[in-house]
Design an enzyme around this catalytic site. Structure first.
Site, PDB file in Angstrom:
ATOM      1  N   LYS B 132       0.809  -1.554  -0.100  1.00 16.01           N
ATOM      2  CA  LYS B 132       0.237  -0.199  -0.111  1.00 16.01           C
ATOM      3  C   LYS B 132       0.994   1.753   0.351  1.00 16.01           C
ATOM      4  O   LYS B 132       0.517   2.644  -0.748  1.00 16.01           O
ATOM      5  CB  LYS B 132      -1.046   0.331   1.459  1.00 16.01           C
ATOM      6  CG  LYS B 132      -1.982  -0.723   1.083  1.00 16.01           C
ATOM      7  CD  LYS B 132      -3.236  -0.029   1.841  1.00 16.01           C
ATOM      8  CE  LYS B 132      -4.874  -0.944   1.051  1.00 16.01           C
ATOM      9  NZ  LYS B 132      -5.620  -0.145   1.150  1.00 16.01           N
ATOM     10  N   GLU B 222      -4.715  12.045   8.801  1.00 16.48           N
ATOM     11  CA  GLU B 222      -5.694  11.491   7.138  1.00 16.48           C
ATOM     12  C   GLU B 222      -7.115  12.457   6.996  1.00 16.48           C
ATOM     13  O   GLU B 222      -7.510  12.138   7.720  1.00 16.48           O
ATOM     14  CB  GLU B 222      -6.201  10.220   6.715  1.00 16.48           C
ATOM     15  CG  GLU B 222      -5.875   9.608   5.486  1.00 16.48           C
ATOM     16  CD  GLU B 222      -6.052   8.405   5.597  1.00 16.48           C
ATOM     17  OE1 GLU B 222      -5.001   7.518   5.164  1.00 16.48           O
ATOM     18  OE2 GLU B 222      -6.952   7.467   5.521  1.00 16.48           O
ATOM     19  N   HIS B 257     -16.755  -4.142   3.010  1.00 15.49           N
ATOM     20  CA  HIS B 257     -15.882  -4.529   2.212  1.00 15.49           C
ATOM     21  C   HIS B 257     -15.871  -5.025   0.621  1.00 15.49           C
ATOM     22  O   HIS B 257     -15.026  -5.472   0.439  1.00 15.49           O
ATOM     23  CB  HIS B 257     -14.046  -4.369   2.526  1.00 15.49           C
ATOM     24  CG  HIS B 257     -13.846  -3.294   3.448  1.00 15.49           C
ATOM     25  ND1 HIS B 257     -14.137  -1.920   2.826  1.00 15.49           N
ATOM     26  CD2 HIS B 257     -13.540  -2.945   4.804  1.00 15.49           C
ATOM     27  CE1 HIS B 257     -13.521  -1.078   4.214  1.00 15.49           C
ATOM     28  NE2 HIS B 257     -13.406  -1.706   5.503  1.00 15.49           N
ATOM     29  N   ARG B 314      -5.744  -7.477 -11.297  1.00 11.51           N
ATOM     30  CA  ARG B 314      -5.893  -8.507 -12.167  1.00 11.51           C
ATOM     31  C   ARG B 314      -7.268  -8.264 -12.880  1.00 11.51           C
ATOM     32  O   ARG B 314      -7.532  -6.810 -12.840  1.00 11.51           O
ATOM     33  CB  ARG B 314      -6.596 -10.015 -10.817  1.00 11.51           C
ATOM     34  CG  ARG B 314      -7.292  -8.931  -9.885  1.00 11.51           C
ATOM     35  CD  ARG B 314      -8.001  -9.656  -8.528  1.00 11.51           C
ATOM     36  NE  ARG B 314      -9.550  -8.652  -8.335  1.00 11.51           N
ATOM     37  CZ  ARG B 314      -9.174  -8.111  -7.084  1.00 11.51           C
ATOM     38  NH1 ARG B 314      -8.068  -8.092  -6.508  1.00 11.51           N
ATOM     39  NH2 ARG B 314      -9.598  -7.467  -7.142  1.00 11.51           N
TER      40      ARG B 314
END
Lengths: 169, 527
Positions: B132, B222, B257, B314
């Site tokens: 990440k 953040e 998610h 992918r």
């Protein structure tokens, strides 16, 4: 033909007569006419005031599963000859595996007191953990599995001897 | 790095034709890949676990090899076995599908070392995008917007933060901010801060919590994106330096998610925003000289601000909606590109038509904590009709097992516009009969019928906000179900079989009679 369905603990008697796709059902003593016929694929077509409906039915043991408009209805059609045995089984507070999986942890031991709703065992299926809880107040009579063991659908996990009926209610 | 604008090279010297593909996956995606191979005249090899011997993908392939027990770690994740099978069966390429080994750099590398084409990007790109912080750094350098954030200065020995410096950092990031543990997760060491007054105390609290939970009290801030949407761009690159995007997919309808409903175009993306985001997606692809099919995921804020989330190296589960609106075949193109052909389209060749929605059917019980529902599919009726596409690897009579993802099918609908696609989805779902395992069909219909869904007001917290305690309406309309169950049982007993395949034809001769249902009836005790 007379059928005894069980819906939400209530027995409903249905008497069935028909001529072609003209069906006459007598449900709880009331006559209910029904126009239904089966398609080649096995589904049923029924005309209602809301228009034509298409339904699908499957059988699994005593259960009849009906799919209608995106919704599944589960009905019981108990076999009268087996009814007594079933009564005996369901009277206990035993826990069974609803699906194949792995025992993550047994939370009780033989002789433990449990209360209804108390978590008794943790199972894992498809990487998801589920806690199974005791259905009734009682005493753990037997533990049939151990941590880490693989179990199949319907396997007995833990037997719970329910407390004697409380007559106070 | 290429500018991507020169005429695509078609030099046949670069082309290495593939004659047989091993599909290192199972379920619907393996079936999907095998179909494209057959269309291209390419031979297919399936690998399967012991419980999948009779699965659809195993039966469709030209050659099927059982590679191990049901546990994925002993079968579908066994790189060594899969490469052995590729060698034994003369497969010159491997398609990894999604999941399993699809984003495993070591596997892509092992394929290259074995001289087998891995249908996907290079191991280096898989590696970079899988990490990440590395991915974020690469994207930032390429000018792709990332969620603004910064590490905080060290606290003093008592755990107190220098207020001035903290305030300066947060001011730069922009309120509201999320204070997060640098080495943790799961909501611990996390604080949402709306105003400067609370920020120092929040940092100290988060740091204490993080130290207790993860043994390291480092925190960073953040920018907090309120009610964000998940909007991703399909990208594609070839070995000739061409990179394009195939527009967006909105995948905001998700729980934990896990995406459930995806659509394209996104109701929130205007042509101007699409151009901007598409440009950023292509910049992301160029930054790593991306080859093959990939996805750049963004968070989209309510104000049209968007931030790079991650890149998936992918083919994505939800690729059918892109295929429907762009009229492309992404798997076919993956194979062509892997052979060394240039992309069949330049950016300006690509456009979209209409609207597409994908609904993922799962064998799970939405009314019961989304518990997977295992067992045999006793009955399955797949809806059909114009604009209805089904990708499924499971049939009536097959078993949903505990070892794999409980997805039964992807139902993808294409309509003239969004309303038409939603109507088509609801209608198709009402005909998607699956009996034997519990499915989320009724839940999917409930989502599609939420007014906020129709209005396109989507965000990643949509399901928690609008359907927090959803329950099946299964006991309503039970009277009709009871009547039909009775009629079906009558047939079952008088003909020795009930409904289901092959059981019904004996009644079909009376099908042409016109009739009317005579009266609506209701039963007491069923509601």
């Amino acid at each position: 033909m007379l059928l005894n369905f069980r819906c939400l603990d209530e027995m409903i008697a249905v008497e069935i007569n028909h001529k072609g796709e003209d069906w006459c059902l007598t449900i709880e003593g009331r006559d209910v006419p029904l126009q239904a016929f089966r398609e080649q694929g096995g589904s049923w077509l029924v005309d209602t005031h809301q228009g034509r409906r298409r339904l699908w039915v499957a059988a699994r043991g005593d259960q009849r599963l009906v799919f209608c408009d995106g919704r599944v209805h589960v009905l019981d059609l108990p076999d009268p000859e087996l009814a007594d045995d079933e009564e005996l089984e369901s009277a206990g507070g035993g826990l069974f595996a609803a699906m194949p999986g792995k025992v993550v942890k047994v939370l009780v031991e033989k002789g433990d007191r449990v209360t209804g709703g108390q978590a008794v065992i943790i199972l894992e299926s498809m990487k998801m953990e589920t806690e199974l809880a005791a259905a009734v107040d009682g005493t753990v009579a037997a533990v049939h599995v151990q941590d880490g063991q693989l179990v199949g659908q319907g396997d007995a996990l833990v037997d719970i001897e329910p407390d004697p009926e409380d007559d106070s209610e | 790095m290429s500018s991507g604008k020169e005429t695509p090279s078609t030099g046949s010297a670069d082309v290495r034709p593939i004659s047989r593909i091993l599909v290192a996956n199972r379920g619907e995606i393996a079936v999907r890949v095998i179909r494209s191979c057959r269309e291209l005249g390419i031979g297919t090899v399936a690998v399967c676990s012991e419980v999948d011997r009779h699965a659809l993908h195993a039966e469709l392939a030209d050659i099927t090899v059982t590679i191990g027990p049901a546990e994925p770690g002993e079968s579908y994740l066994r790189m060594d076995r899969i490469l052995e099978v590729a060698a034994e069966t003369d497969a010159d390429a491997i398609h990894p599908g999604y999941g399993f080994l699809a984003e495993n750099a070591a596997f892509a590398r092992a394929c290259a070392e074995a001289g087998v084409i891995f249908i996907g990007p290079s191991p280096e790109v898989i590696e970079q995008m899988g990490e990440k912080t590395a991915a974020r750094a690469i994207m930032e350098k390429a000018g792709v917007p990332v969620v603004p954030g910064a590490l905080l200065p060290e606290p003093d020995a008592e755990g107190r933060y220098p207020a001035d410096e903290v305030l300066a950092v947060c001011e730069k990031v922009g309120y509201p901010v999320m204070v997060k543990a640098a080495f943790g997760g799961g909501g611990k060491g996390m604080r949402l801060v709306e105003t400067p007054e609370e920020v120092v105390r929040a940092c100290e609290g988060a740091s204490r919590e993080a130290r207790g939970a993860f043994g390291n009290g480092t925190v960073y801030v953040e920018k907090f994106i309120e009610t964000p949407r998940h909007v991703e761009f399909q990208i594609f690159g070839d070995s000739h330096g061409n990179q394009v995007h195939l527009f967006e997919r909105e995948c905001s309808i998700q729980r934990r998610h896990q995406k459930i409903i995806e659509e394209t175009p996104s109701p929130a993306v205007t042509p101007e925003l699409r151009a901007k985001m598409g440009q950023a997606a292509v910049a992301a692809a160029r930054a790593v000289n991306y080859q093959g099919a990939g996805t750049v995921e963004f968070l989209l804020g309510p104000g049209g601000d968007f931030y790079f989330l991650e890149m998936n190296t992918r083919l994505q589960v939800e690729h059918p909606v892109t295929e429907l609106v762009t009229g492309t075949d992404l798997v076919r193109t993956q194979i062509r590109v892997a052979e060394g052909h240039p992309l069949p389209w330049a950016q300006e060749d690509l456009s979209t038509r209409g609207h597409a929605i994908e609904c993922r059917l799962y064998a799970e019980d939405p009314a019961n904590g989304f518990m997977p529902s295992l067992g045999e599919i006793l009955l399955m009726n797949e809806p059909t009709g114009p604009g209805v596409r089904i990708d499924s690897g499971i049939r009536q009579g097959d078993e949903v097992s505990m070892y794999y993802d409980p997805m039964i099918a992807k139902l993808s609908l294409h309509g003239e516009d969004r309303d038409a696609a939603i109507d088509r989805a609801v209608t198709a779902l009402k005909d998607y009969a699956v009996l034997g395992v519990t499915t989320n069909v009724e839940y999917l219909i409930a989502i599609l019928q939420e007014p906020a869904f129709a209005e396109g007001r989507l965000h990643t917290g949509f399901l928690d906000q609008h359907l927090p305690d959803w329950e099946s309406g299964g006991s309503r309309d039970g009277d009709l179900a009871l009547a039909v169950a009775a009629v079906d049982e009558h047939e079952r007993r008088s003909t020795g079989s009930g409904s289901g395949p092959g059981a019904a034809s004996n009644l079909a001769e009376s099908a042409s009679t016109p009739w009317r249902y005579l009266g609506r009836f209701r039963l007491a005790g069923l509601d």
